[in-house]
Design an enzyme around this catalytic site. Structure first.
Site, PDB file in Angstrom:
ATOM      1  N   LYS A   1      43.309  24.076  46.911  1.00 17.26           N
ATOM      2  CA  LYS A   1      42.851  24.536  48.208  1.00 17.26           C
ATOM      3  C   LYS A   1      43.225  23.283  49.064  1.00 17.26           C
ATOM      4  O   LYS A   1      43.586  22.294  48.766  1.00 17.26           O
ATOM      5  CB  LYS A   1      41.172  24.358  48.256  1.00 17.26           C
ATOM      6  CG  LYS A   1      40.734  23.009  47.687  1.00 17.26           C
ATOM      7  CD  LYS A   1      40.367  21.945  48.340  1.00 17.26           C
ATOM      8  CE  LYS A   1      39.857  20.649  47.690  1.00 17.26           C
ATOM      9  NZ  LYS A   1      39.767  19.497  48.495  1.00 17.26           N
TER      10      LYS A   1
ATOM     11  N   ASP B   1      33.642  21.368  43.852  1.00 11.55           N
ATOM     12  CA  ASP B   1      35.005  22.080  44.348  1.00 11.55           C
ATOM     13  C   ASP B   1      35.092  23.239  43.316  1.00 11.55           C
ATOM     14  O   ASP B   1      36.066  23.970  43.846  1.00 11.55           O
ATOM     15  CB  ASP B   1      36.209  21.402  44.580  1.00 11.55           C
ATOM     16  CG  ASP B   1      35.932  20.333  45.761  1.00 11.55           C
ATOM     17  OD1 ASP B   1      34.993  20.446  46.560  1.00 11.55           O
ATOM     18  OD2 ASP B   1      36.881  19.536  46.058  1.00 11.55           O
TER      19      ASP B   1
END
Ligand code: ATP
Length: 296
Positions: free
Chosen positions: A10, A137
Site C-alpha cells: 500500500k 494496517d
C-alpha cells in the site's frame, strides 16, 4: 495440497495524524491505496509452524514467531482450537520496513491462506477483526483497492478510485514505524495538533482518476518526522520531481518514497533518473488500485 495467496503493498495518499492518545496510539485519517507490488504467501500442511522467505530482502525478515504471518496462523488456529501445523513460505517483493505494509500484507495473506487450507470458511467480518488484532494496517491488506482508515487506521470505509501510475524508490535500510511516530510526537510537542480528517478534494481526485488533481492533494503528516530521522530522503524526493513526477512523498512512515506520474513512459523515466542518481537502493513501478488478498 497447498494454498497460495497474493497480497498487495500500500501507499498512503493521505496520512493525517492526530495527537498521541492516552494509550499512546494516534488517531489517523488514513487514505490507503493498494498498489500492484505483491508478496505471495503459500501455506502447506507441516508437522509444526514454520516460516521461510525468499526475495531480495529475505535476510531482513524474521522467521520466528514474531513474523506477522506466523502470528496470523497462531491467532486463527487458537480461535478454532486447532494446532497451527503449517509451513508458511513468503515470496517477498514488498520492501521490508519500507512503509508499504509488507509485514501486514503477509499477516493478511497467511490468515486467508490458512483459513482456506484448513477449510474454516471464517466469515469476512471475523477475518477483518482478526486482522485488526494483528496490526493497524492488516485489515487494509485483506480488502485492498482504496479505503479511508480511521481510528488507528483499522476502521475501513472503501472509497472509489480511478487508475494511477507510481514509482517507488526503495531506500537502504528501514525505518521503524514506532520511532517515526515518536519523532512526530517530539516535533509536534507543545503545538495544537488538529483532529485528523480526510480531505474531500483528495477523495474527489482519487475518484476521478485525475493524477494532476491528486498530485496537488497528496499529504503525509509523518513526512517531516521521517525526513528528520533520514534527511537524505529529501534528495530522493527532489530527484524524482525533477525527472517529471507530478508529486513526491514519503510512503507511510518511510523510508520508501512514492512518486505519482502521469503515465508508464514517465514512470520509466523517473525510475531511471532515481536509479542513476544514487539517492536510493532500487526502484519499483506499479499501478493502483490493486485488489486485496486473494487465493491464486
Ligand atoms: P507499515 O507500512 O505497516 O508501517 P512497514 O512496511 O514499514 O510497515 P514491514 O515491512 O511490515 O514495515 O516490517 C516492519 C518490521 O516488522 C520488520 O523490520 C520486521 O522485523 C518485522 N516483520 C514481522 N513480520 C514480517 C514480515 N512478514 N515481513 C517483513 N517484516 C516483518
Amino acid at each position: 495440497m497447498s494454498v497460495t495467496v497474493r497480497v498487495p503493498a500500500k501507499v498512503n495518499v493521505q496520512l493525517a495524524v492526530g495527537a498521541a492518545r492516552p494509550d499512546g496510539f494516534h488517531d489517523l485519517a488514513n487514505v490507503f491505496l493498494a498498489v500492484s507490488l505483491h508478496d505471495e504467501v503459500t501455506a502447506t500442511p507441516a508437522e509444526e509452524l514454520r516460516v521461510t522467505c525468499e526475495g531480495p530482502d529475505a535476510d531482513q525478515v524474521p522467521l520466528d514467531r514474531t513474523n506477522l504471518a506466523a502470528r496470523a496462523a497462531e491467532l486463527l488456529a487458537a480461535r478454532h482450537g486447532i494446532e497451527p501445523a503449517v509451513h508458511l513460505h513468503i515470496d517477498k517483493a514488498i520492501p521490508v520496513a519500507g512503509g508499504m505494509a509488507g509485514g501486514s500484507a503477509d499477516g493478511a495473506g497467511a490468515l486467508l491462506a490458512c483459513d482456506t487450507l484448513w477449510g474454516l470458511n471464517t466469515p469476512r467480518e471475523e477475518l477483518l477483526a482478526l486482522c485488526a488484532e494483528l496490526g493497524s494496517d492488516v485489515p487494509f491488506s485483506l480488502v485492498g483497492a482504496a479505503a479511508l482508515g480511521t481510528g488507528r487506521g483499522e476502521h475501513l470505509t472503501p472509497v472509489p478510485a480511478g487508475t494511477f501510475h507510481w514509482v517507488f524508490a526503495v531506500a537502504d535500510g528501514g525505518l521503524s514505524t514506532p520511532a517515526v511516530f515518536r519523532e512526530f510526537d517530539r516535533l509536534t510537542a507543545g503545538t495544537a495538533v488538529p483532529v485528523p480528517q480526510a480531505d474531500p478534494a483528495l477523495l474527489a481526485a482519487l475518484r476521478s482518476g485525475d493524477a494532476e488533481a491528486l498530485a496537488k492533494t497528496l499529504a503525509n503528516d509523518l513526512q517531516p518526522a521521517a525526513l528528520s530521522l533520514r534527511p537524505q530522503l529529501a534528495d530522493t524526493l527532489a530527484t524524482g520531481t525533477a525527472a517529471g513526477a507530478l508529486a513526491a512523498l514519503v510512503s507511510g512512515s518511510g523510508p520508501t518514497t512514492a512518486f505519482l506520474v502521469p503515465d508508464p513512459a514517465t514512470a520509466a523515466a523517473v525510475a531511471a533518473a532515481l536509479e542513476a542518481s544514487g539517492t536510493c537502493r532500487t526502484t519499483r513501478t506499479a499501478t493502483s488500485p490493486a485488489p486485496g488478498a486473494a487465493v491464486v
